[in-house]
Design an enzyme around this catalytic site. Structure first.
Site, short mmCIF file in Angstrom:
data_model
loop_
_atom_site.label_atom_id
_atom_site.label_comp_id
_atom_site.label_asym_id
_atom_site.label_seq_id
_atom_site.Cartn_x
_atom_site.Cartn_y
_atom_site.Cartn_z
N TRP A 92 0.82 -1.23 0.00
CA TRP A 92 0.00 0.00 0.00
C TRP A 92 0.85 1.27 0.00
O TRP A 92 0.32 2.35 -0.16
CB TRP A 92 -0.90 0.01 1.23
N GLU A 139 11.87 2.52 -3.79
CA GLU A 139 11.57 3.83 -3.20
C GLU A 139 12.40 4.07 -1.94
O GLU A 139 12.81 5.19 -1.65
CB GLU A 139 10.06 3.94 -2.92
N GLU A 159 11.40 -5.89 -9.45
CA GLU A 159 10.60 -4.71 -9.75
C GLU A 159 11.45 -3.74 -10.58
O GLU A 159 12.21 -2.94 -10.01
CB GLU A 159 10.20 -4.00 -8.46
N GLY A 218 4.64 2.33 -10.92
CA GLY A 218 3.75 3.49 -10.90
C GLY A 218 3.67 4.22 -12.23
O GLY A 218 3.15 5.33 -12.31
N SER A 223 3.45 -1.96 -11.98
CA SER A 223 2.21 -1.74 -12.75
C SER A 223 1.44 -3.03 -13.05
O SER A 223 0.88 -3.17 -14.13
CB SER A 223 2.51 -0.98 -14.05
N GLY A 228 1.31 -2.47 -6.26
CA GLY A 228 1.19 -1.16 -5.63
C GLY A 228 -0.19 -0.59 -5.90
O GLY A 228 -1.18 -0.97 -5.26
N GLY A 229 -0.28 0.30 -6.87
CA GLY A 229 -1.52 1.04 -7.15
C GLY A 229 -2.78 0.20 -7.21
O GLY A 229 -3.80 0.54 -6.58
P1 13P Z 1 2.76 -0.15 -8.88
O1 13P Z 1 1.99 -1.44 -8.93
O2 13P Z 1 1.95 1.02 -8.44
O3 13P Z 1 3.53 0.09 -10.14
O4 13P Z 1 3.87 -0.33 -7.72
C1 13P Z 1 4.70 -1.44 -7.76
C2 13P Z 1 5.47 -1.50 -6.50
O5 13P Z 1 6.34 -0.69 -6.25
C3 13P Z 1 5.11 -2.56 -5.54
O6 13P Z 1 6.06 -2.66 -4.54
#
Ligand code: 13P
Length: 250
Positions: A10, A97, A167, A173, A213, A234-235
């Site tokens: 999240w 991140e 990743e 994102g 993504s 993520g999203g």
């Molecule tokens: P998204 O699915 O938003 O691209 O994020 C991926 C992520 O960083 C999961 O840890």
């Protein structure tokens, strides 16, 4: 057999009360999930409320980060012991991140992986190249360095005790998912590396997730690949309908 694992990351979304309502909504949509393991990684402040709800379900809890010491004068940090007490099974470590904004380098990630293994938390070790690195043909070199250095911190007793998440930074994102074939190429490379480092039996048991993504319309073709054992989402994990569909990939 590697049981597929789908993890909701999240990031910095949902207060404790928002998290509880979201998880209740999600549980209402997912039904039976015996063939897949599902973990939710809320922010630290929502771990306790989410943990209470998940304790009555087959879903498990994950944290997004931690410090490597069990306790001490480390203002603002959270220890593996604190996470264990809340029934966290997994901890995401080395997310891009964290590497990009918070100074987590290979050395810190190795210390965290070692501490997680010692304290009985399963690391979800994130690795992946930036767009520039990919364009320079350095993908395998970067991923190999990140995996090798993280495992300098400690080795799992069993392959099931470690999860790797590939990743690619350029896919996070951005809506740009790696093609299933491009992702499989890196996953296959990571599998070979793990078999080298841990031995063939253990290396074959480690689950390698894809993240970047992942959406309801891309999950099926990714999961069809031989070495893609799950997804770090993520999203799309912030929308109950989308995340439920991802959990029920075909
Ligand atoms: P998204 O699915 O938003 O691209 O994020 C991926 C992520 O960083 C999961 O840890």
């Amino acid at each position: 057999m590697r049981k597929p694992l789908i993890v909701a990351n999240w990031k910095m979304h949902n207060t404790a009360s928002e998290a509880s309502s979201f998880v209740e909504e999600l549980l209402g949509k997912i039904g039976e999930i015996s063939s897949v393991e599902v973990a939710i990684a809320p922010p630290f402040t929502a771990l306790e409320s989410v943990s209470k709800i998940l304790s009555k379900t087959d879903l498990v809890l994950a944290a997004q980060n931690m410090y490597w010491e069990p306790e001490g004068a480390f203002t603002g940090e959270i220890s593996p012991v604190m996470l264990r007490e809340l029934d966290c099974r997994f901890v995401i470590l080395g997310h891009s991140e964290r590497r990009q904004y918070f100074g987590d380098g290979d050395g810190e990630v190795a210390l965290k992986v070692g501490a997680a293994l010692t304290e009985g938390l399963m690391p979800i070790l994130c690795v992946g190249e930036t767009l520039g690195e990919r364009e320079q043909g350095k993908t395998f070199e970067i991923v190999e360095r990140q995996v090798r250095s993280a495992l300098d911190g400690g080795m799992p007793d069993s392959g099931g005790g470690l999860v790797i998440a590939y990743e690619p930074v350029w896919a996070i994102g951005t809506g740009k998912t790696a093609t299933p074939e491009a992702a499989q190429e890196v996953h296959g490379f990571i599998r070979g590396l793990l078999e080298n480092l841990l031995g063939e039996g253990l290396g074959d048991e480690v689950r390698i997730l894809y993240g970047g993504s992942v959406k309801p319309d891309s999950v099926d073709s990714l999961m069809a690949m031989q070495d893609i054992d799950g997804a770090l989402v993520g999203g799309a994990s912030l929308d109950a309908e989308s995340f439920a569909r991802i959990i029920h990939f075909k």
